[in-house]
Design an enzyme around this catalytic site. Structure first.
Site, mmCIF file in Angstrom:
data_model
loop_
_atom_site.group_PDB
_atom_site.id
_atom_site.type_symbol
_atom_site.label_atom_id
_atom_site.label_comp_id
_atom_site.label_asym_id
_atom_site.label_seq_id
_atom_site.Cartn_x
_atom_site.Cartn_y
_atom_site.Cartn_z
ATOM 1 N NE ARG A 29 -10.772 -10.374 18.699
ATOM 2 C CZ ARG A 29 -11.093 -9.920 19.964
ATOM 3 N NH1 ARG A 29 -10.677 -10.707 21.000
ATOM 4 N NH2 ARG A 29 -11.683 -8.978 20.534
ATOM 5 C CB ILE A 40 -1.142 -0.030 1.301
ATOM 6 C CG1 ILE A 40 -2.118 -1.240 1.138
ATOM 7 C CG2 ILE A 40 -1.654 1.230 1.249
ATOM 8 C CD1 ILE A 40 -2.958 -1.392 2.154
ATOM 9 N N GLY A 41 1.981 1.296 0.759
ATOM 10 C CA GLY A 41 2.905 2.353 0.654
ATOM 11 C C GLY A 41 3.531 2.610 -0.699
ATOM 12 C CG HIS A 66 -11.414 -1.720 8.123
ATOM 13 N ND1 HIS A 66 -12.128 -1.808 6.872
ATOM 14 C CD2 HIS A 66 -10.309 -2.450 7.757
ATOM 15 C CE1 HIS A 66 -11.405 -2.216 5.852
ATOM 16 N NE2 HIS A 66 -10.259 -2.757 6.359
ATOM 17 N NE ARG A 90 -13.112 -3.102 -0.297
ATOM 18 C CZ ARG A 90 -12.439 -3.626 0.653
ATOM 19 N NH1 ARG A 90 -12.673 -3.692 1.893
ATOM 20 N NH2 ARG A 90 -11.246 -4.037 0.302
ATOM 21 C CG ASP A 132 -14.761 -0.552 4.857
ATOM 22 O OD1 ASP A 132 -14.224 -1.876 4.502
ATOM 23 O OD2 ASP A 132 -13.904 -0.105 5.936
HETATM 24 N N1 LIG Z 1 -8.095 0.022 6.480
HETATM 25 C C1 LIG Z 1 -8.080 -0.659 5.309
HETATM 26 O O1 LIG Z 1 -9.085 -0.262 4.577
HETATM 27 C C2 LIG Z 1 -7.199 -1.616 4.764
HETATM 28 C C3 LIG Z 1 -6.094 -1.943 5.500
HETATM 29 N N2 LIG Z 1 -5.117 -2.928 5.286
HETATM 30 C C4 LIG Z 1 -4.054 -3.230 5.920
HETATM 31 O O2 LIG Z 1 -2.974 -2.338 5.528
HETATM 32 C C5 LIG Z 1 -1.622 -2.662 6.200
HETATM 33 C C6 LIG Z 1 -0.540 -2.656 5.080
HETATM 34 O O3 LIG Z 1 -0.872 -3.714 3.932
HETATM 35 P P1 LIG Z 1 0.152 -3.983 2.883
HETATM 36 O O4 LIG Z 1 0.878 -2.573 2.569
HETATM 37 O O5 LIG Z 1 -0.648 -4.668 1.620
HETATM 38 O O6 LIG Z 1 1.094 -4.862 3.506
HETATM 39 P P2 LIG Z 1 2.642 -5.087 3.114
HETATM 40 O O7 LIG Z 1 3.022 -6.210 4.236
HETATM 41 O O8 LIG Z 1 2.758 -5.146 1.854
HETATM 42 O O9 LIG Z 1 3.306 -3.991 3.934
HETATM 43 C C7 LIG Z 1 3.418 -3.683 5.233
HETATM 44 C C8 LIG Z 1 4.891 -2.804 5.349
HETATM 45 O O10 LIG Z 1 4.745 -2.441 6.672
HETATM 46 C C9 LIG Z 1 6.089 -2.832 7.300
HETATM 47 N N3 LIG Z 1 5.974 -2.420 8.692
HETATM 48 C C10 LIG Z 1 5.650 -3.465 9.602
HETATM 49 N N4 LIG Z 1 5.955 -3.007 10.948
HETATM 50 C C11 LIG Z 1 6.209 -1.785 10.932
HETATM 51 C C12 LIG Z 1 6.690 -0.739 11.802
HETATM 52 N N5 LIG Z 1 6.616 -0.876 13.302
HETATM 53 N N6 LIG Z 1 7.085 0.496 11.314
HETATM 54 C C13 LIG Z 1 7.089 0.845 9.990
HETATM 55 N N7 LIG Z 1 6.903 -0.201 9.204
HETATM 56 C C14 LIG Z 1 6.225 -1.505 9.488
HETATM 57 C C15 LIG Z 1 6.508 -3.816 6.728
HETATM 58 O O11 LIG Z 1 7.962 -4.052 6.845
HETATM 59 C C16 LIG Z 1 6.004 -3.868 5.497
HETATM 60 O O12 LIG Z 1 6.971 -3.272 4.475
HETATM 61 C C17 LIG Z 1 -2.257 -4.046 6.568
HETATM 62 O O13 LIG Z 1 -2.478 -4.144 7.969
HETATM 63 C C18 LIG Z 1 -3.331 -4.396 5.845
HETATM 64 O O14 LIG Z 1 -4.124 -5.536 6.541
HETATM 65 C C19 LIG Z 1 -5.187 -3.389 3.904
HETATM 66 C C20 LIG Z 1 -6.217 -2.927 2.984
HETATM 67 C C21 LIG Z 1 -7.221 -2.001 3.472
HETATM 68 O O1 LIG Z 2 -8.695 -7.852 4.768
HETATM 69 C C1 LIG Z 2 -7.459 -7.465 4.589
HETATM 70 O O2 LIG Z 2 -6.585 -8.195 4.808
HETATM 71 C C2 LIG Z 2 -7.340 -6.145 4.086
HETATM 72 C C3 LIG Z 2 -8.495 -5.141 4.084
HETATM 73 O O3 LIG Z 2 -8.511 -4.666 5.602
HETATM 74 C C4 LIG Z 2 -9.582 -4.939 3.204
HETATM 75 O O4 LIG Z 2 -9.343 -5.421 2.247
HETATM 76 O O5 LIG Z 2 -10.372 -4.224 3.617
#
Ligand SMILES: NC(=O)C1=CN([C@@H]2O[C@H](COP(=O)(O)OP(=O)(O)OC[C@H]3O[C@@H](n4cnc5c(N)ncnc54)[C@H](O)[C@@H]3O)[C@@H](O)[C@H]2O)C=CC1
Ligand SMILES: O=C([O-])CC(=O)C(=O)O
Length: 332
Positions: A98, A16-17, A187, A162, A159
């Site tokens: 959990r 996402i970053g 969420h 969507r 959400d």
């Molecule tokens: N709120 C929302 O609507 C959504 C939330 N998410 C969440 O977003 C998060 C990130 O998703 P992605 O980028 O796909 O995951 P990803 O695993 O590709 O990237 C996460 C990054 O965070 C880094 N990281 C871990 N701990 C850290 C810390 N203490 N400080 C700084 N960086 C740290 C990791 O090294 C990794 O590069 C996940 O928790 C995912 O579930 C994903 C989709 C929607």
């Molecule tokens: O379900 C997941 O891991 C990612 C997320 O939060 C979403 O897509 O809403």
């Protein structure tokens, strides 16, 4: 060009970053007249990927990009930050309970919240994306007692988007004609996408689509859309999540009003002041507008029995998460 704004982004080496950085740097978040200074926080394992992203940012030669710094130290990342996008978190892995997940995230969001409280700019605004987003935001907020609580938010914009997209498809209407959709609660799969006050081209949505659909399959589809994406794409939502984070911050800082649509609203998880019976202090999704950099809950909407039950169920989950992190000693 105006003065630069400092944006701290955690998890910059992740998916996402990577999807968010280029749009933020190009001015898509805060405008093409607003330079941004990026502070990328990663853990050592993610640092090379973040360095690579920084090299590519340089190769874009964005006139709005005033600088990029990488660090694994939260105090350095949040120093003088006006916006903090907390994306990096500890995902649930096989066999993890959990409580383990909440503890692992407490160890991330507690120290990050403290660093925000100690180092960020006075006007800092925090948006938590990393899951469990609402409770991670609560943990961070509780570690920054000197920052006004309402500056900590969690993302339910994905959400919301969507919910708008799926309604538009069902109604056979353009997205631009959809208004008044609300995401309530967490969420998570308990979230409640509510069409009670939504309109399609000015007509009540519940007269446009089947009420049974709106209160059954629709709710399930929106709430489980993340899982659907994982199944179809083979990985979790990335582009749409990055987009939602950018829209959340953009609306928060620049306002939700649009020319010809001053009352435009969206959904965001913000600190409850007791609106709609949600216990004070929980970070729960509400119908919101933003004006002058402040989210405000849209008040006075009627809530029928069906909606009440769904809101209460999601809020009950948030209360359980809050109580669990309290028991683990992660918040007071
Ligand atoms: N709120 C929302 O609507 C959504 C939330 N998410 C969440 O977003 C998060 C990130 O998703 P992605 O980028 O796909 O995951 P990803 O695993 O590709 O990237 C996460 C990054 O965070 C880094 N990281 C871990 N701990 C850290 C810390 N203490 N400080 C700084 N960086 C740290 C990791 O090294 C990794 O590069 C996940 O928790 C995912 O579930 C994903 C989709 C929607
Ligand atoms: O379900 C997941 O891991 C990612 C997320 O939060 C979403 O897509 O809403």
């Amino acid at each position: 060009m105006r003065d630069p704004i400092t944006i701290a982004l955690t998890g910059a080496g992740g998916q996402i970053g990577y999807a968010a950085l280029f749009r933020i740097a190009s001015g898509a978040m805060l405008g093409e007249d607003r330079p941004v200074r990026l502070r990328l926080l990663e853990i050592p394992q993610g640092m090379r990927a973040a360095e690579g992203a920084a090299l590519e940012l340089a190769d874009c030669a964005f006139p709005t990009l005033a600088g990029v710094e990488l660090t694994d130290d939260p105090a350095t990342a949040f120093d003088g930050a006006n916006v903090a996008l907390l994306i990096g978190s500890r995902p649930r892995t096989a066999g993890m309970e959990r409580g383990d997940l909440l503890s692992a995230n407490g160890a991330i969001f507690g120290p990050q919240g403290r660093a925000i409280g100690e180092c960020a700019a006075d006007d800092v605004r925090v948006a938590v994306v990393g899951n469990p987003a609402n409770t991670n935001a609560l943990i961070a907020q509780q570690h920054a007692p000197d920052v006004p609580a309402e500056r900590f938010t969690a993302l339910t914009r994905l959400d919301h988007n969507r919910a708008v997209g799926i309604l538009a498809a069902q109604a056979g209407a353009p997205v631009a004609e959809i208004d008044g959709v609300t995401i309530w609660g967490n969420h998570s799969a308990t979230q409640y996408p509510d069409l009670s006050h939504a309109t399609v081209g000015g007509r009540p949505a519940l007269e446009t689509v089947d009420v049974e659909w709106a209160r059954g399959p629709y709710v399930e589809r929106v709430a489980r859309r993340g899982a659907e994406i994982i199944e179809v794409r083979g990985g979790s939502s990335v582009g749409s999540a990055a987009n939602a984070a950018i829209e959340h911050v953009r609306d928060w800082l620049l306002g939700t009003a649009r020319p010809g649509d001053p009352g435009r609203r969206t959904s965001a998880a913000i600190v409850s002041r007791g609106e709609y019976g949600v216990p004070e202090g929980l970070i729960s999704s509400f119908p919101v507008r933003s004006e002058a950099g402040e989210w405000r809950v849209v008040e006075g909407l009627s809530v029928d029995e069906f909606s009440r039950e769904r809101i209460d169920a999601s809020v009950a989950e948030l209360i359980a998460e809050r109580d669990a992190v309290r028991e683990l000693g992660l918040i007071r």
